[in-house]
Design a protein around this motif. Sequence first.
Motif, mmCIF file in Angstrom:
data_model
loop_
_atom_site.group_PDB
_atom_site.id
_atom_site.type_symbol
_atom_site.label_atom_id
_atom_site.label_comp_id
_atom_site.label_asym_id
_atom_site.label_seq_id
_atom_site.Cartn_x
_atom_site.Cartn_y
_atom_site.Cartn_z
ATOM 1 N N SER A 30 -4.559 18.005 -9.572
ATOM 2 C CA SER A 30 -3.614 17.240 -10.214
ATOM 3 C C SER A 30 -4.295 15.674 -9.534
ATOM 4 O O SER A 30 -3.892 14.701 -10.300
ATOM 5 C CB SER A 30 -2.422 17.258 -9.855
ATOM 6 O OG SER A 30 -2.450 17.670 -8.403
ATOM 7 N N SER A 31 -4.746 15.624 -8.543
ATOM 8 C CA SER A 31 -5.243 14.307 -7.856
ATOM 9 C C SER A 31 -6.462 13.601 -8.571
ATOM 10 O O SER A 31 -6.423 12.546 -8.784
ATOM 11 C CB SER A 31 -5.816 14.491 -6.521
ATOM 12 O OG SER A 31 -6.902 15.206 -6.332
ATOM 13 N N ARG A 32 -7.182 14.590 -9.280
ATOM 14 C CA ARG A 32 -8.449 14.301 -10.303
ATOM 15 C C ARG A 32 -7.930 13.443 -11.297
ATOM 16 O O ARG A 32 -8.601 12.485 -11.721
ATOM 17 C CB ARG A 32 -9.383 15.338 -10.268
ATOM 18 C CG ARG A 32 -10.058 15.844 -9.245
ATOM 19 C CD ARG A 32 -10.913 17.085 -9.641
ATOM 20 N NE ARG A 32 -11.902 16.667 -10.336
ATOM 21 C CZ ARG A 32 -13.051 17.718 -10.791
ATOM 22 N NH1 ARG A 32 -12.992 18.930 -10.328
ATOM 23 N NH2 ARG A 32 -13.899 17.346 -11.731
ATOM 24 N N VAL A 33 -6.894 13.836 -11.928
ATOM 25 C CA VAL A 33 -6.239 13.547 -13.138
ATOM 26 C C VAL A 33 -5.560 12.411 -12.913
ATOM 27 O O VAL A 33 -5.836 11.409 -13.694
ATOM 28 C CB VAL A 33 -5.334 14.634 -13.865
ATOM 29 C CG1 VAL A 33 -4.691 13.925 -14.840
ATOM 30 C CG2 VAL A 33 -6.060 15.844 -14.150
ATOM 31 N N LEU A 34 -4.718 12.310 -11.821
ATOM 32 C CA LEU A 34 -3.993 11.007 -11.405
ATOM 33 C C LEU A 34 -5.198 9.618 -11.036
ATOM 34 O O LEU A 34 -4.794 8.649 -11.485
ATOM 35 C CB LEU A 34 -3.273 10.750 -10.190
ATOM 36 C CG LEU A 34 -2.436 9.814 -9.581
ATOM 37 C CD1 LEU A 34 -1.689 9.282 -10.596
ATOM 38 C CD2 LEU A 34 -1.834 10.109 -8.306
ATOM 39 N N ASP A 81 0.943 -1.262 -0.088
ATOM 40 C CA ASP A 81 0.032 -0.213 -0.052
ATOM 41 C C ASP A 81 1.062 1.326 0.130
ATOM 42 O O ASP A 81 1.818 1.337 0.361
ATOM 43 C CB ASP A 81 -0.804 0.118 1.257
ATOM 44 C CG ASP A 81 -1.962 -1.143 1.336
ATOM 45 O OD1 ASP A 81 -1.929 -1.870 0.076
ATOM 46 O OD2 ASP A 81 -2.508 -1.405 2.565
ATOM 47 N N ARG A 82 0.499 2.354 -0.454
ATOM 48 C CA ARG A 82 0.928 3.534 -0.483
ATOM 49 C C ARG A 82 0.041 4.788 -0.149
ATOM 50 O O ARG A 82 -1.230 4.671 -0.615
ATOM 51 C CB ARG A 82 1.874 3.876 -1.707
ATOM 52 C CG ARG A 82 1.054 4.028 -2.932
ATOM 53 C CD ARG A 82 2.042 3.916 -3.941
ATOM 54 N NE ARG A 82 1.155 3.911 -5.405
ATOM 55 C CZ ARG A 82 1.979 3.973 -6.477
ATOM 56 N NH1 ARG A 82 3.358 4.074 -6.801
ATOM 57 N NH2 ARG A 82 1.322 4.030 -7.720
ATOM 58 N N LEU A 83 0.549 5.712 0.471
ATOM 59 C CA LEU A 83 -0.507 7.027 0.632
ATOM 60 C C LEU A 83 0.436 8.118 -0.356
ATOM 61 O O LEU A 83 1.645 8.331 -0.323
ATOM 62 C CB LEU A 83 -0.298 7.378 1.947
ATOM 63 C CG LEU A 83 -0.796 8.649 2.517
ATOM 64 C CD1 LEU A 83 -2.540 8.896 2.043
ATOM 65 C CD2 LEU A 83 -0.667 9.137 3.839
ATOM 66 N N VAL A 84 -0.422 9.012 -0.923
ATOM 67 C CA VAL A 84 -0.097 10.012 -2.026
ATOM 68 C C VAL A 84 -0.853 11.078 -1.636
ATOM 69 O O VAL A 84 -2.087 11.300 -1.819
ATOM 70 C CB VAL A 84 -0.334 9.413 -3.505
ATOM 71 C CG1 VAL A 84 0.308 10.537 -4.298
ATOM 72 C CG2 VAL A 84 0.182 8.166 -3.673
ATOM 73 N N ILE A 85 -0.076 12.198 -1.218
ATOM 74 C CA ILE A 85 -0.667 13.355 -0.908
ATOM 75 C C ILE A 85 -0.482 14.453 -1.738
ATOM 76 O O ILE A 85 0.699 14.812 -2.385
ATOM 77 C CB ILE A 85 -0.024 14.013 0.497
ATOM 78 C CG1 ILE A 85 -0.206 12.973 1.687
ATOM 79 C CG2 ILE A 85 -0.724 15.258 1.018
ATOM 80 C CD1 ILE A 85 -1.464 12.584 2.276
ATOM 81 N N MET A 86 -1.523 14.981 -2.312
ATOM 82 C CA MET A 86 -1.353 15.944 -3.611
ATOM 83 C C MET A 86 -2.440 17.038 -3.499
ATOM 84 O O MET A 86 -2.894 17.357 -2.327
ATOM 85 C CB MET A 86 -1.185 15.286 -4.768
ATOM 86 C CG MET A 86 -2.197 14.224 -5.083
ATOM 87 S SD MET A 86 -1.741 13.036 -6.577
ATOM 88 C CE MET A 86 -1.455 14.272 -7.931
#
Length: 221
Positions: A167-171, A158-163
């Motif tokens: 940009s998070s909507r596109v990712l 697992d990973r946590l990505v803070i953005m």
Amino acid sequence: MTIHPHAARKGRDFIARHGETVYNIAQRMQGDHPHTPLTRAGFAQADAMGAALRDLLGVKPKLTLWASSAGRALQTLAIIAEHLELDWHAAQRDDRLVEIGMGDWSGRYYRELTGPDADFLDVEARLYRRPAPGGEWYDAIAARVGAWASDTDDDPGDRLVIMHGMSSRVLRGVLTGIPVDPRFAAPVADDLPQGSIALIEGGHETIAHRGSGGPSMAAPA
């Protein structure tokens, strides 16, 4: 552009949007501005995200930490990591996770959008209708976050990505294989409030925590 979901990832991705900032509350375009600090509400949203993840994952989970290099993302990460009893300094930072570049309009107030600029916002989609002068467009975001996703597919577990909001909507769109929206030349997932966490596993998304913050932008008064 053809987008394929990153379903081969062996692990879950928690894609989190940072807490409210002083620019958010002032209704200013912050874009890829390097540091706009969290408000008290933003700290509370980060606290809520940390508590939600602790309930879900427990203490000291095996979690790869990633963050945008922007200060507001790192502030949010530090608070979440405290709840999880993880060292936020161990997080990996990547400029490809930053917010949409606003070019000459970085720091501009939304209320200044008048005359020919009045239709800059697509209020229904909560996105921009065209790039800001000298700014970035959504296809460029898709290219950079897509490259980050491809380069990090081998992250263990697992990973946590803070953005950030846009940009998070596109990712999220890239990771789930959402069709490209011709209006924005990129796959764009639905908007989530500040302080929200989307959970993506095997190319499918659920909402792990819905934040209490505002949307990606505010319409000009």
